[in-house]
Write a protein that holds these residues in place. Structure first.
Motif, PDB file in Angstrom:
ATOM      1  N   MET A 173      -2.461  -8.675  -6.126  1.00 43.29           N
ATOM      2  CA  MET A 173      -1.602  -7.691  -6.355  1.00 43.29           C
ATOM      3  C   MET A 173      -1.743  -6.095  -5.601  1.00 43.29           C
ATOM      4  SD  MET A 173       1.356  -7.255  -7.867  1.00 43.29           S
ATOM      5  CE  MET A 173       1.622  -8.614  -8.867  1.00 43.29           C
ATOM      6  N   VAL A 176      -0.365  -6.666  -2.563  1.00 46.48           N
ATOM      7  CA  VAL A 176       1.262  -6.765  -2.566  1.00 46.48           C
ATOM      8  C   VAL A 176       1.493  -5.448  -2.580  1.00 46.48           C
ATOM      9  CG1 VAL A 176       3.071  -7.119  -3.993  1.00 46.48           C
ATOM     10  CG2 VAL A 176       1.362  -9.098  -3.704  1.00 46.48           C
ATOM     11  N   PHE A 244      -1.614 -11.299  -0.023  1.00 50.41           N
ATOM     12  CA  PHE A 244      -0.382 -11.037  -0.409  1.00 50.41           C
ATOM     13  C   PHE A 244       0.192 -12.298  -1.145  1.00 50.41           C
ATOM     14  CE2 PHE A 244       4.293 -11.270   0.319  1.00 50.41           C
ATOM     15  CZ  PHE A 244       4.750  -9.801  -0.302  1.00 50.41           C
ATOM     16  N   VAL A 248       1.368 -12.713  -5.072  1.00 55.40           N
ATOM     17  CA  VAL A 248       2.849 -13.043  -5.421  1.00 55.40           C
ATOM     18  C   VAL A 248       2.759 -14.440  -6.378  1.00 55.40           C
ATOM     19  CG1 VAL A 248       4.953 -13.876  -4.612  1.00 55.40           C
ATOM     20  CG2 VAL A 248       3.956 -12.261  -3.437  1.00 55.40           C
TER      21      VAL A 248
END
Length: 255
Positions: A173, A176, A244, A248
């Motif tokens: 995260m 992200v 990433f 997700v």
């Protein structure tokens, strides 16, 4: 609707003078592909200086979000303190407001802090994003509480639980929010345009407007400039793509 304009902009940046970009039957593939438009865009404006300014702003924004949003998300998810619900409600309330409704107040604050016409003034409002705090909070909530409880039994304090248990479990995260923060900082146009007045301090998105003025009859060079601005985003995403997609996937499964 999303990919089409991008492909057309890429195609235009590669077209030479022999290609008619205003033909009644548009052609996506250039008959005379050339990189001259990129060279002309890079030599006619200080594009490296603008890119360096954008990189510094993006670095500040990404770093601020990694540190600020991660620690705030952990506090909201794991710590018990008075007013936690109020803080969470305030964060949600700020997300409901359109960004344009607070931009004047933001500018006055930055000016009073003496940060007008500085790159720090450009980066400051975005250094801790509310949506990133919520994303990190949800990521920390997904970490089993039993890990924290076992660490407490072993005598670990808050910082040790955050650093050794919480953070290693939310690295996906973190990647992200890093990608989101970088794209938002790199692509922002309105806020840097308001804050910056010295041309040497312009970010890349603001500096590219000079291409429209100097080459208003040559949209190929303007398209090449926008493609140059797109390259760092691709590079940053490729560097973090594994983390990433891991972040997700973790969010999708746990959601």
């Amino acid at each position: 609707m999303t990919i089409g304009p991008f492909l057309w902009q890429l195609s235009t940046s590669l077209k030479g003078p022999a290609d008619d970009i205003y033909s009644s039957t548009p052609r996506l593939f250039p008959s005379d592909p050339t990189l001259a438009n990129f060279i002309e865009a890079a030599t006619k404006i200080p594009i490296l200086g603008f890119a360096a300014n954008s990189s510094l702003v993006a670095l500040l924004v990404v770093g601020g979000n990694i540190i600020g949003a991660t620690m705030a998300g952990y506090a909201l998810a794991r710590l018990r303190f008075r007013g936690r619900g109020v803080v969470l409600g305030a964060i949600l309330a700020t997300m409901l407001l359109p960004a344009e409704s607070t931009i004047v107040a933001q500018y006055l604050t930055v000016r009073e802090l003496g940060l007008a016409d500085t790159l720090l003034g450009v980066a400051l409002p975005a250094m801790v994003s509310m949506i990133n705090i919520l994303l990190m909070r949800q990521a920390f909530l997904a970490v089993p509480k039993e890990l924290d409880e076992a660490a407490i039994v072993d005598g670990a304090n808050v910082w040790q639980r955050f650093w050794r248990i919480g953070l290693p479990n939310v690295r996906g995260m973190v990647a992200v929010i890093s990608v989101f923060a970088f794209i938002a900082a790199w692509d922002d146009f309105l806020w840097p345009l308001l804050v910056l007045t010295t041309p040497e301090k312009f970010t890349l998105t603001v500096g590219l407007q000079y291409l429209s003025g100097a080459f208003s009859s040559n949209p190929r060079v303007v398209a090449a400039g926008t493609m140059i601005a797109f390259i760092p985003i691709v590079v940053f995403f490729l560097v973090l793509q594994r983390q990433f997609f891991r972040g997700v996937d973790a969010g999708a499964i746990k959601g």
